[in-house]
Design a protein around this motif. Sequence first.
Motif, PDB file in Angstrom:
ATOM      1  N   ALA A  25      15.639 -15.268 -26.099  1.00 15.09           N
ATOM      2  CA  ALA A  25      14.780 -15.333 -24.912  1.00 15.09           C
ATOM      3  C   ALA A  25      15.151 -16.508 -24.025  1.00 15.09           C
ATOM      4  CB  ALA A  25      13.315 -15.420 -25.341  1.00 15.09           C
ATOM      5  N   ASP A  26      15.464 -17.641 -24.635  1.00  8.01           N
ATOM      6  CA  ASP A  26      15.884 -18.819 -23.867  1.00  8.01           C
ATOM      7  C   ASP A  26      17.160 -18.523 -23.078  1.00  8.01           C
ATOM      8  OD1 ASP A  26      13.779 -20.345 -24.824  1.00  8.01           O
ATOM      9  OD2 ASP A  26      14.958 -21.263 -26.430  1.00  8.01           O
ATOM     10  N   ALA A  27      18.116 -17.887 -23.738  1.00  7.47           N
ATOM     11  CA  ALA A  27      19.393 -17.590 -23.079  1.00  7.47           C
ATOM     12  C   ALA A  27      19.198 -16.614 -21.924  1.00  7.47           C
ATOM     13  CB  ALA A  27      20.375 -17.014 -24.099  1.00  7.47           C
ATOM     14  N   ALA A  28      18.371 -15.592 -22.133  1.00 10.70           N
ATOM     15  CA  ALA A  28      18.127 -14.622 -21.072  1.00 10.70           C
ATOM     16  C   ALA A  28      17.447 -15.275 -19.873  1.00 10.70           C
ATOM     17  CB  ALA A  28      17.275 -13.468 -21.600  1.00 10.70           C
ATOM     18  N   SER A  29      16.495 -16.177 -20.143  1.00  9.78           N
ATOM     19  CA  SER A  29      15.761 -16.804 -19.041  1.00  9.78           C
ATOM     20  C   SER A  29      16.663 -17.669 -18.169  1.00  9.78           C
ATOM     21  CB  SER A  29      14.609 -17.644 -19.590  1.00  9.78           C
ATOM     22  OG  SER A  29      15.082 -18.794 -20.278  1.00  9.78           O
ATOM     23  N   GLN A  30      17.734 -18.183 -18.731  1.00  4.78           N
ATOM     24  CA  GLN A  30      18.672 -18.976 -17.937  1.00  4.78           C
ATOM     25  C   GLN A  30      19.418 -18.124 -16.917  1.00  4.78           C
ATOM     26  OE1 GLN A  30      21.194 -21.291 -20.568  1.00  4.78           O
ATOM     27  NE2 GLN A  30      19.447 -22.101 -21.700  1.00  4.78           N
TER      28      GLN A  30
END
Length: 261
Positions: free
Chosen positions: A14-19
């Motif tokens: 989720a962190d990677a996608a939000s970037q």
Amino acid sequence: MSQLPELSFLHQLADAASQETLPRYRHQLQHIASKPKAGFRFDPVTEADREAEKVMRQLINQYYPQHAIMGEEFGISGEGPLMWVLDPIDGTRPYLCGLPVWGTLTGLMENGRAIMGMMSQPFTGERFWADGQQAWSSSAQGKQRLQTRKGISLDQAILHTTAPKPAGMHSEINFAKLSEQVLMTRYGGECYATAMLAAGQIDICVEFSLQPYDIVALIPIIEQAGGVVTTLDGQRAEKGGAVVASGCPALHQQVLTILNG
């Protein structure tokens, strides 16, 4: 024995996608394309959709190369009992409109059954997930266990579907009859509305034509919060199609009876 991921890995995805999604959100210069979809003149896909799925796939291939992946933008890769099911932006239309009811969906299936899932809404900072046993949310108010609403009568229930148009396209499903019998019907909440069903704010969600990547991540969140989600004929919903979710199992059977007419 299959290697199951730690919950922290879902947060990492989720962190990677939000970037990829957040810098492009509410940005008027992004390119908008359309992909073919039966019954729809316009089905949007953006650079954010594609780039977010790419980074999620890269992480899965790095840490769990033995797992298969199904994504909205790039299809299926790999094979095996464990499959990740990804929708980098569920709700591309509200994403384009600047409305924060879209989310990144990350689901994990074992032998075709959804067992873990997460819906991340990075703009509001909220996440909703199922860890295999229970469903949870985190927000500015902290971490909370999710529980659906029980014991609600049909005439006091809140019904949601994403848009009114599909109801007219599927006249064999008696959505209008159901809508007449509930307290109120709301539209436009996308995956956020399903998270609100798990949180006990909405009682019934009806969607007329879902793909696996639209629903797999949400199934364990609903189920582990105490709700039920099936196809219109009462079967498991991992393959999509016409899908009904209810916070209360007893209410669910009543809803299916009405919809099937």
